[in-house]
Design a protein around this motif. Structure first.
Motif, PDB file in Angstrom:
ATOM      1  N   HIS A  40     -21.146 149.341  19.659  1.00  0.00           N
ATOM      2  CA  HIS A  40     -20.669 150.359  18.395  1.00  0.00           C
ATOM      3  C   HIS A  40     -21.473 150.562  17.485  1.00  0.00           C
ATOM      4  O   HIS A  40     -21.613 151.648  16.700  1.00  0.00           O
ATOM      5  N   LEU A  41     -22.401 149.545  17.068  1.00  0.00           N
ATOM      6  CA  LEU A  41     -23.104 149.406  15.841  1.00  0.00           C
ATOM      7  C   LEU A  41     -24.506 150.212  16.102  1.00  0.00           C
ATOM      8  O   LEU A  41     -24.776 150.821  14.867  1.00  0.00           O
ATOM      9  N   VAL A  42     -24.771 150.166  17.125  1.00  0.00           N
ATOM     10  CA  VAL A  42     -26.126 150.682  17.392  1.00  0.00           C
ATOM     11  C   VAL A  42     -26.495 152.197  16.841  1.00  0.00           C
ATOM     12  O   VAL A  42     -27.234 152.526  16.486  1.00  0.00           O
ATOM     13  N   PRO A  43     -25.678 153.042  17.103  1.00  0.00           N
ATOM     14  CA  PRO A  43     -25.935 154.675  16.597  1.00  0.00           C
ATOM     15  C   PRO A  43     -25.967 154.689  15.308  1.00  0.00           C
ATOM     16  O   PRO A  43     -26.787 155.595  14.805  1.00  0.00           O
ATOM     17  N   THR A  44     -25.413 153.606  14.399  1.00  0.00           N
ATOM     18  CA  THR A  44     -25.553 153.758  12.820  1.00  0.00           C
ATOM     19  C   THR A  44     -26.509 152.841  12.074  1.00  0.00           C
ATOM     20  O   THR A  44     -26.462 152.575  11.024  1.00  0.00           O
ATOM     21  N   LEU A  45     -27.222 151.987  13.197  1.00  0.00           N
ATOM     22  CA  LEU A  45     -28.016 150.895  12.663  1.00  0.00           C
ATOM     23  C   LEU A  45     -29.204 151.411  12.080  1.00  0.00           C
ATOM     24  O   LEU A  45     -29.841 152.427  12.481  1.00  0.00           O
ATOM     25  N   PRO A  46     -29.396 150.901  10.615  1.00  0.00           N
ATOM     26  CA  PRO A  46     -30.448 151.270  10.189  1.00  0.00           C
ATOM     27  C   PRO A  46     -32.114 151.295  11.013  1.00  0.00           C
ATOM     28  O   PRO A  46     -32.064 150.392  11.717  1.00  0.00           O
ATOM     29  N   SER A  47     -33.011 152.289  10.574  1.00  0.00           N
ATOM     30  CA  SER A  47     -33.983 152.171  11.817  1.00  0.00           C
ATOM     31  C   SER A  47     -34.814 150.952  11.795  1.00  0.00           C
ATOM     32  O   SER A  47     -35.484 150.504  12.645  1.00  0.00           O
ATOM     33  N   GLU A  48     -34.756 150.314  10.560  1.00  0.00           N
ATOM     34  CA  GLU A  48     -35.795 149.127  10.457  1.00  0.00           C
ATOM     35  C   GLU A  48     -35.010 147.954  11.206  1.00  0.00           C
ATOM     36  O   GLU A  48     -35.522 146.815  11.172  1.00  0.00           O
ATOM     37  N   LEU A  49     -33.855 147.917  11.850  1.00  0.00           N
ATOM     38  CA  LEU A  49     -33.290 146.648  12.325  1.00  0.00           C
ATOM     39  C   LEU A  49     -33.374 147.002  13.622  1.00  0.00           C
ATOM     40  O   LEU A  49     -33.115 147.983  14.345  1.00  0.00           O
ATOM     41  N   GLU A  50     -33.544 145.761  14.517  1.00  0.00           N
ATOM     42  CA  GLU A  50     -33.750 145.667  15.715  1.00  0.00           C
ATOM     43  C   GLU A  50     -32.149 145.170  16.396  1.00  0.00           C
ATOM     44  O   GLU A  50     -31.541 144.356  15.710  1.00  0.00           O
ATOM     45  N   TRP A  51     -31.940 145.524  17.603  1.00  0.00           N
ATOM     46  CA  TRP A  51     -30.723 144.978  18.292  1.00  0.00           C
ATOM     47  C   TRP A  51     -30.796 144.978  19.829  1.00  0.00           C
ATOM     48  O   TRP A  51     -29.877 143.891  20.317  1.00  0.00           O
ATOM     49  N   LYS A  52     -32.021 145.136  20.487  1.00  0.00           N
ATOM     50  CA  LYS A  52     -32.170 145.197  21.994  1.00  0.00           C
ATOM     51  C   LYS A  52     -31.927 143.350  22.459  1.00  0.00           C
ATOM     52  O   LYS A  52     -31.448 142.843  23.309  1.00  0.00           O
ATOM     53  N   GLU A  53     -32.809 142.539  21.636  1.00  0.00           N
ATOM     54  CA  GLU A  53     -32.890 141.324  21.782  1.00  0.00           C
ATOM     55  C   GLU A  53     -31.642 140.554  21.662  1.00  0.00           C
ATOM     56  O   GLU A  53     -31.138 139.811  22.501  1.00  0.00           O
ATOM     57  N   ALA A  54     -30.615 141.020  20.476  1.00  0.00           N
ATOM     58  CA  ALA A  54     -29.425 140.491  20.192  1.00  0.00           C
ATOM     59  C   ALA A  54     -28.510 140.652  21.454  1.00  0.00           C
ATOM     60  O   ALA A  54     -27.915 139.975  22.062  1.00  0.00           O
ATOM     61  N   ARG A  55     -28.819 142.068  22.035  1.00  0.00           N
ATOM     62  CA  ARG A  55     -27.955 142.469  23.013  1.00  0.00           C
ATOM     63  C   ARG A  55     -28.048 141.596  24.422  1.00  0.00           C
ATOM     64  O   ARG A  55     -27.329 141.257  25.073  1.00  0.00           O
ATOM     65  N   GLU A  56     -29.157 141.549  24.544  1.00  0.00           N
ATOM     66  CA  GLU A  56     -29.718 140.639  25.830  1.00  0.00           C
ATOM     67  C   GLU A  56     -29.254 139.255  25.600  1.00  0.00           C
ATOM     68  O   GLU A  56     -28.896 138.586  26.494  1.00  0.00           O
ATOM     69  N   ASP A  57     -29.468 138.728  24.337  1.00  0.00           N
ATOM     70  CA  ASP A  57     -28.737 137.337  24.179  1.00  0.00           C
ATOM     71  C   ASP A  57     -27.396 137.277  24.691  1.00  0.00           C
ATOM     72  O   ASP A  57     -27.064 136.128  25.237  1.00  0.00           O
ATOM     73  N   LEU A  58     -26.773 138.075  24.110  1.00  0.00           N
ATOM     74  CA  LEU A  58     -25.181 137.929  24.395  1.00  0.00           C
ATOM     75  C   LEU A  58     -24.910 138.326  26.067  1.00  0.00           C
ATOM     76  O   LEU A  58     -23.975 137.517  26.579  1.00  0.00           O
ATOM     77  N   LEU A  59     -25.625 139.199  26.647  1.00  0.00           N
ATOM     78  CA  LEU A  59     -25.389 139.305  27.989  1.00  0.00           C
ATOM     79  C   LEU A  59     -25.849 138.106  28.852  1.00  0.00           C
ATOM     80  O   LEU A  59     -25.090 137.634  29.885  1.00  0.00           O
ATOM     81  N   GLN A  60     -26.954 137.444  28.239  1.00  0.00           N
ATOM     82  CA  GLN A  60     -27.230 135.964  28.863  1.00  0.00           C
ATOM     83  C   GLN A  60     -26.043 135.046  28.878  1.00  0.00           C
ATOM     84  O   GLN A  60     -25.833 134.235  29.726  1.00  0.00           O
ATOM     85  N   LEU A  61     -25.420 134.922  27.613  1.00  0.00           N
ATOM     86  CA  LEU A  61     -24.262 134.091  27.475  1.00  0.00           C
ATOM     87  C   LEU A  61     -23.256 134.378  28.242  1.00  0.00           C
ATOM     88  O   LEU A  61     -22.419 133.398  28.924  1.00  0.00           O
ATOM     89  N   ILE A  62     -22.932 135.696  28.595  1.00  0.00           N
ATOM     90  CA  ILE A  62     -21.830 135.888  29.510  1.00  0.00           C
ATOM     91  C   ILE A  62     -22.313 135.552  31.128  1.00  0.00           C
ATOM     92  O   ILE A  62     -21.445 135.044  31.577  1.00  0.00           O
ATOM     93  N   ARG A  63     -23.507 135.972  31.319  1.00  0.00           N
ATOM     94  CA  ARG A  63     -23.992 135.220  32.848  1.00  0.00           C
ATOM     95  C   ARG A  63     -23.668 133.773  32.924  1.00  0.00           C
ATOM     96  O   ARG A  63     -23.283 133.408  33.996  1.00  0.00           O
ATOM     97  N   ILE A  64     -24.115 133.013  31.934  1.00  0.00           N
ATOM     98  CA  ILE A  64     -24.007 131.555  31.901  1.00  0.00           C
ATOM     99  C   ILE A  64     -22.767 131.009  32.030  1.00  0.00           C
ATOM    100  O   ILE A  64     -22.301 130.093  32.801  1.00  0.00           O
ATOM    101  N   ALA A  65     -21.881 131.835  30.813  1.00  0.00           N
ATOM    102  CA  ALA A  65     -20.510 131.310  30.909  1.00  0.00           C
ATOM    103  C   ALA A  65     -19.770 131.593  32.171  1.00  0.00           C
ATOM    104  O   ALA A  65     -18.777 130.890  32.629  1.00  0.00           O
ATOM    105  N   ASN A  66     -20.307 132.581  33.074  1.00  0.00           N
ATOM    106  CA  ASN A  66     -19.637 132.854  34.382  1.00  0.00           C
ATOM    107  C   ASN A  66     -20.340 132.197  35.613  1.00  0.00           C
ATOM    108  O   ASN A  66     -20.087 132.444  36.753  1.00  0.00           O
ATOM    109  N   GLY A  67     -21.192 131.263  35.287  1.00  0.00           N
ATOM    110  CA  GLY A  67     -21.620 130.306  36.242  1.00  0.00           C
ATOM    111  C   GLY A  67     -23.352 130.151  36.585  1.00  0.00           C
ATOM    112  O   GLY A  67     -23.536 129.975  37.508  1.00  0.00           O
ATOM    113  N   SER A  68     -23.923 131.214  35.978  1.00  0.00           N
ATOM    114  CA  SER A  68     -25.245 131.481  36.272  1.00  0.00           C
ATOM    115  C   SER A  68     -25.964 130.047  35.953  1.00  0.00           C
ATOM    116  O   SER A  68     -25.640 129.589  34.928  1.00  0.00           O
TER     117      SER A  68
END
Length: 299
Positions: free
Chosen positions: A266-294
């Protein structure tokens, strides 16, 4: 009537592990029928994961204006080797802890029974309050309600109801930021990271748990008066700050991780252009995979 006052001029140190820390002192003055009945100095400290520890209290019982006893006094390191917990870093429903664990006369069993309470008291209206159930040493049960950024706003002991009538913050946000800037100026070697908005870091620990904290975090990310690096950290650290063990996420952690992922999207559309978000999103997805048994490991 209870008057609760921060006492930054009181300096009390404790040794926890191999570290010596200075506690935050708070004075409670209790009046009964207009007469001073007790003065207690409570000592607190907060760990990096957000947990607020209770390290003891110096108690003075009063009668006719004179001290007549010190019942209830105790200190961590002297009377007990177990620090009390007054608020977990993640106050989710079902979480149990002990605010006091000294002896059979001084101990309490606590449990978070709600994190979505609405409370109206003379000091104001508060939403998403944490409700804690306390079972005292003698078996009596009390309830306390905590509002984000304020503290305890209501207590319900067996014999009545204690509500917050007025409240004044010890320091404003601007004062905290000015103190942080002063520390940063003293720290020219850069050995220690000092945040201009430390309250945003506290709010970050509650993102995914408390809506008021999420709003503060969101506003801080968009606050261009803060350094870019500090705002970027508020995004990058979504995968660790406030999690019990970010290297070993469990299925129990999935609700907060998924909530953070949704908030980030939800934050991404309003995020200032100088800030990055893709790596943070991938990190959260990785935590979900590991929590699910990966079998993969946390980066």
């Amino acid at each position: 009537r209870i008057e609760r006052t921060a006492k930054p001029e009181i300096h009390k140190t404790f040794v926890i592990g191999e570290k010596t820390i200075e506690a935050f002192a708070v004075e409670d003055r209790e009046f009964q029928n207009g007469n001073l009945a007790e003065v207690a100095i409570d000592y607190f400290a907060q760990s990096d994961d957000g947990t607020v520890f209770y390290l003891g209290e110096d108690v003075g019982e009063y009668k006719n204006g004179k001290v007549v006893g010190h019942a209830g006094s105790w200190l961590f390191g002297t009377d007990t080797k177990t620090a009390g917990v007054v608020m977990p870093g993640r106050p989710k429903v079902g979480k149990t802890f002990k605010s006091e664990d000294v002896n059979k006369e001084i101990h309490e069993d606590d449990e978070i029974v709600s994190a979505t309470e609405s409370v109206t008291v003379p000091a104001g209206d508060f939403k998403n309050c944490v409700k804690a159930k306390e079972t005292l040493a003698e078996g009596d049960v009390e309830y306390k309600y905590f509002a984000f950024g304020i503290g305890c706003v209501r207590e319900v002991p067996g014999e009545g109801n204690i509500v917050l009538k007025s409240h004044q913050t010890t320091r404003t946000k601007a004062e905290i930021q000015n103190d942080a800037k002063a520390l940063a100026a003293q720290n020219k070697k850069g050995n220690k990271k000092v945040f201009q908005d430390p309250l945003a870091r506290e709010a970050l620990a509650l993102v995914g748990v408390n809506t008021e904290a999420e709003k503060y975090w969101y506003d801080a990310v968009h606050d261009d008066s803060l350094p870019k690096s500090e705002r970027q950290d508020l995004i990058d650290d979504l995968n660790e700050t406030g999690l019990p063990d970010r290297k070993h996420p469990t299925p129990e952690d999935l609700p907060i991780i998924r909530a953070r992922l949704e908030l980030l999207d939800h934050l991404v559309p309003t995020l200032p252009s100088e800030l990055e978000w893709k790596e943070a999103r991938e990190d959260l997805l990785q935590l979900i995979r590991i929590a699910n048994g990966s079998p993969e490991k946390v980066k």
